[in-house]
Design an enzyme around this catalytic site. Structure first.
Site, PDB file in Angstrom:
ATOM      1  N   ARG B  63      32.649  54.231 -19.472  1.00 12.10           N
ATOM      2  CA  ARG B  63      33.915  54.270 -19.719  1.00 12.10           C
ATOM      3  C   ARG B  63      34.709  53.468 -18.613  1.00 12.10           C
ATOM      4  O   ARG B  63      34.137  53.688 -17.354  1.00 12.10           O
ATOM      5  CB  ARG B  63      34.671  55.197 -20.392  1.00 12.10           C
ATOM      6  CG  ARG B  63      34.362  56.770 -20.266  1.00 12.10           C
ATOM      7  CD  ARG B  63      34.527  57.258 -18.850  1.00 12.10           C
ATOM      8  NE  ARG B  63      36.194  56.856 -18.514  1.00 12.10           N
ATOM      9  CZ  ARG B  63      36.321  57.014 -17.262  1.00 12.10           C
ATOM     10  NH1 ARG B  63      35.471  57.029 -16.227  1.00 12.10           N
ATOM     11  NH2 ARG B  63      37.684  56.535 -16.869  1.00 12.10           N
ATOM     12  N   GLY B  64      35.839  53.105 -18.690  1.00  9.13           N
ATOM     13  CA  GLY B  64      36.754  52.635 -17.555  1.00  9.13           C
ATOM     14  C   GLY B  64      36.348  50.863 -17.674  1.00  9.13           C
ATOM     15  O   GLY B  64      35.234  50.737 -17.985  1.00  9.13           O
ATOM     16  N   ALA B  65      37.485  50.269 -17.729  1.00  6.78           N
ATOM     17  CA  ALA B  65      37.554  48.992 -18.315  1.00  6.78           C
ATOM     18  C   ALA B  65      36.395  48.155 -17.169  1.00  6.78           C
ATOM     19  O   ALA B  65      35.883  47.363 -17.879  1.00  6.78           O
ATOM     20  CB  ALA B  65      39.192  48.249 -18.022  1.00  6.78           C
ATOM     21  N   GLN B 204      39.223  63.221 -18.614  1.00 11.12           N
ATOM     22  CA  GLN B 204      38.555  62.361 -17.865  1.00 11.12           C
ATOM     23  C   GLN B 204      39.093  62.536 -16.279  1.00 11.12           C
ATOM     24  O   GLN B 204      38.436  62.674 -15.280  1.00 11.12           O
ATOM     25  CB  GLN B 204      39.049  60.851 -17.973  1.00 11.12           C
ATOM     26  CG  GLN B 204      38.106  60.143 -19.326  1.00 11.12           C
ATOM     27  CD  GLN B 204      38.976  60.252 -20.211  1.00 11.12           C
ATOM     28  OE1 GLN B 204      39.948  60.858 -20.397  1.00 11.12           O
ATOM     29  NE2 GLN B 204      38.554  59.420 -21.357  1.00 11.12           N
ATOM     30  N   ASP B 245      43.930  48.607 -18.179  1.00 12.71           N
ATOM     31  CA  ASP B 245      42.834  48.273 -19.310  1.00 12.71           C
ATOM     32  C   ASP B 245      43.007  46.821 -19.694  1.00 12.71           C
ATOM     33  O   ASP B 245      42.264  46.111 -20.072  1.00 12.71           O
ATOM     34  CB  ASP B 245      42.638  49.057 -20.597  1.00 12.71           C
ATOM     35  CG  ASP B 245      41.982  50.421 -20.072  1.00 12.71           C
ATOM     36  OD1 ASP B 245      42.760  51.561 -19.668  1.00 12.71           O
ATOM     37  OD2 ASP B 245      40.750  50.682 -20.343  1.00 12.71           O
ATOM     38  N   ASN B 255      47.048  51.177 -20.605  1.00 11.25           N
ATOM     39  CA  ASN B 255      46.103  52.062 -19.926  1.00 11.25           C
ATOM     40  C   ASN B 255      46.215  53.281 -20.394  1.00 11.25           C
ATOM     41  O   ASN B 255      46.795  53.478 -21.804  1.00 11.25           O
ATOM     42  CB  ASN B 255      46.832  52.395 -18.586  1.00 11.25           C
ATOM     43  CG  ASN B 255      45.725  53.245 -17.322  1.00 11.25           C
ATOM     44  OD1 ASN B 255      44.561  52.723 -17.430  1.00 11.25           O
ATOM     45  ND2 ASN B 255      46.233  54.085 -16.880  1.00 11.25           N
TER      46      ASN B 255
END
Lengths: 356, 356
Positions: B63-65, B204, B245, B255
């Site tokens: 995960r994480g753009a 997260q 994002d 985001n």
């Protein structure tokens, strides 16, 4: 997404035992529904000693500003009884001092204990202390009923009401504060949905508010606290009702941490934001919210839940239990003495004067 | 309270395996560190089929753009290889179409996949697709490094920096976005503390950001998302850095849900609020944030954690994974092409033009 099974009818919730009850006479016991175990487990604690009452308040087995006040008033009876002294007034002062230190933010606790001290000054008997505790209890029930009637017309038919933390039967001796308004509006035929902030760290919204609303047949969805601002921005919320733990003379108020962020989002998007609290929540000695003591609770409430640790061992946590919402963000304050509107300093002074 | 043991030195954190790695040549495999199991368990997934890559993205194992973009680029190699066709260009389009549907909000995913499609149009071979995936990967590492250098001077020595969600090595192929700035500032000798929003529902912040900062020796405390506004109001935060994002042409950006509330609190109290993102996060086709698609994820992410249900069975939940912060609340955007300041429409146009 909204779970198809979230209709309250589908949850088939059994009625809850009373949040607080006193069983018997002067030799009786305080019964508290242990709220830390809800919604999965229903255990009624029977308390006969002051240590137990203090522990129940500190550990949030009983919580909510009005409920804490009532539990503490009964705790005075228990503590003074154990002191087994003829100097009931002195014993009352000592017991009240100990109970006052359990939670620093909510002022209803101090209000209830000051009533007990005054009662002991008038008639220094255990019988009178029990009478006063029962009076505190009955007054909270009556105040809850009046707030409900004052606030119910604010609820928009067909709308969505967001609330934070738990402010219902579990938070008070009566029907609640903010939730009492919703119960009343629903019973009058107003139909609406509720969005309940889950209210980390202890999840009073997800655990308790959702339980109470489902039990009342009111449709409710839970959301993470961080989601509230975005949902408000998207026009999904028409009204916000929250409780209060201490209201300063200018209308600034402390409530469960996370309330202030909801108020900021409401102000940014023109959504009406009301606090609902009895006048016993007002602390006229405080000019504004800056002086309200904010309880910082143990870091483990943040880093664990149900015995499971979320975070890395050794990482610390900040855990303020409350935050302060400035009066400028507040549309109105629903009290047992009517709906207060800005300027709050004037309205609060008038409300307090009307009760003397 | 801050746990005395929260000093990073005390946590003794072992270095993490790479977030994303490709092992071997065209017949190789994608390795992903499964982030759903952190911080307690470190498992590296070895993926050799497209189903597995898609599942890993959908389930937030990666995960994480920026990291999603890199994982997807390698996923194209895996998917096209399995198609076993001579028409690599057509197979690439089909595989990219499938990968694009895994997560709707982050635009880096689309950016990476469009690079793969263009690469296949130039040279329709598996070897070239792998070359392009490696280039996407290397570019993300380089962009991360440039953002870190651009943003590091913003970090106040002796101050407290609040961040939301995870934007470090785990969220990207390199050092991160917002956290990369902090790693860089720390390595330059700037000393500060970090307050990490826990970032419900999937934590997260508590699970990943605290882990990464502790591993880097940077002192970190976790707080509940609802506590951020009150801590900002009390002057406890001097800077906020978050990731993004998708950034619209006017500077509005999506985001992780909860970001918008932090931005509102910063605006109310004059705390500088920066987004940190590579220019691949900008979607110039969107005039403003209103058109950014907001992924709504499954309600069970809110109502359960680690298999344990918090709420009553049958109570629904709303679970938007992102929110939109309007450009008017943003102090600046740290990108790999410099620090963008308002008016963002002009600054963004110039930054994009500089990269052509």
């Amino acid at each position: 997404m909204r779970d198809a099974s979230s209709d309250a009818a589908a949850t088939n919730v059994q009625p809850l035992p009373p949040t607080i009850a006193w069983r018997g006479g002067e030799d009786g016991a305080l019964e508290l529904l242990d709220q830390t175990l809800l919604p999965h487990q229903r255990r009624v604690l029977t308390l006969r000693d002051l240590d137990g009452v203090c522990e129940a308040i500190v550990s949030l087995r009983v919580r909510g500003a009005p409920a804490i006040g009532v539990a503490a008033a009964y705790g005075v009876v228990i503590g003074v009884r154990a002191a087994a002294t003829t100097d009931v007034a002195t014993a009352t002062a000592a017991v009240c001092d100990r109970l006052l230190r359990t939670r620093p933010t909510a002022v209803n606790l101090r209000w209830a204990l000051e009533r007990c001290v005054r009662a002991a000054a008038r008639d220094a008997t255990l019988a009178n202390l029990l009478r006063e505790a029962r009076a505190v209890h009955a007054d909270e029930v009556a105040m809850s009923d009046r707030m409900a009637r004052v606030g119910a017309p604010l609820v928009p038919h067909g709308g969505c009401v967001l609330t934070h933390c738990n402010t219902g039967r579990l938070a008070t001796a009566g029907e609640g504060t903010a939730l009492a308004v919703l119960f009343q509006a629903w019973s009058q035929g107003t139909r609406f949905r509720v969005l309940a902030d889950e209210t980390r760290p202890l999840l009073q919204g997800a655990r308790l508010t959702a339980l109470e609303l489902a039990a009342a047949g009111i449709p409710v969805d839970v959301c993470c606290d961080g989601a509230a601002a975005g949902l408000i921005a998207r026009g999904e919320v028409q009204l916000v009702l929250v409780g209060a733990d201490r209201i300063a003379a200018n209308g600034d108020f402390a409530n469960k941490v996370g309330t202030y962020g909801v108020a900021l989002a409401c102000a940014a998007h023109g959504v009406p934001f009301y606090a609902v609290a009895p006048c016993s929540t007002i602390d006229p000695a405080l000019a504004d919210g800056g002086a309200i003591p904010i309880e910082e609770r143990d870091a483990t409430e943040v880093s664990t839940h149900g015995g499971r640790s979320f975070a890395l061992a050794g990482v610390g946590a900040r855990n303020p239990a409350f935050d302060v919402t400035p009066a400028g963000l507040v549309t109105g304050i629903v009290t047992d003495r009517g709906l207060l509107r800005p300027p709050f300093a004037t309205a609060i002074k008038a409300a307090l004067a009307s009760g003397r």
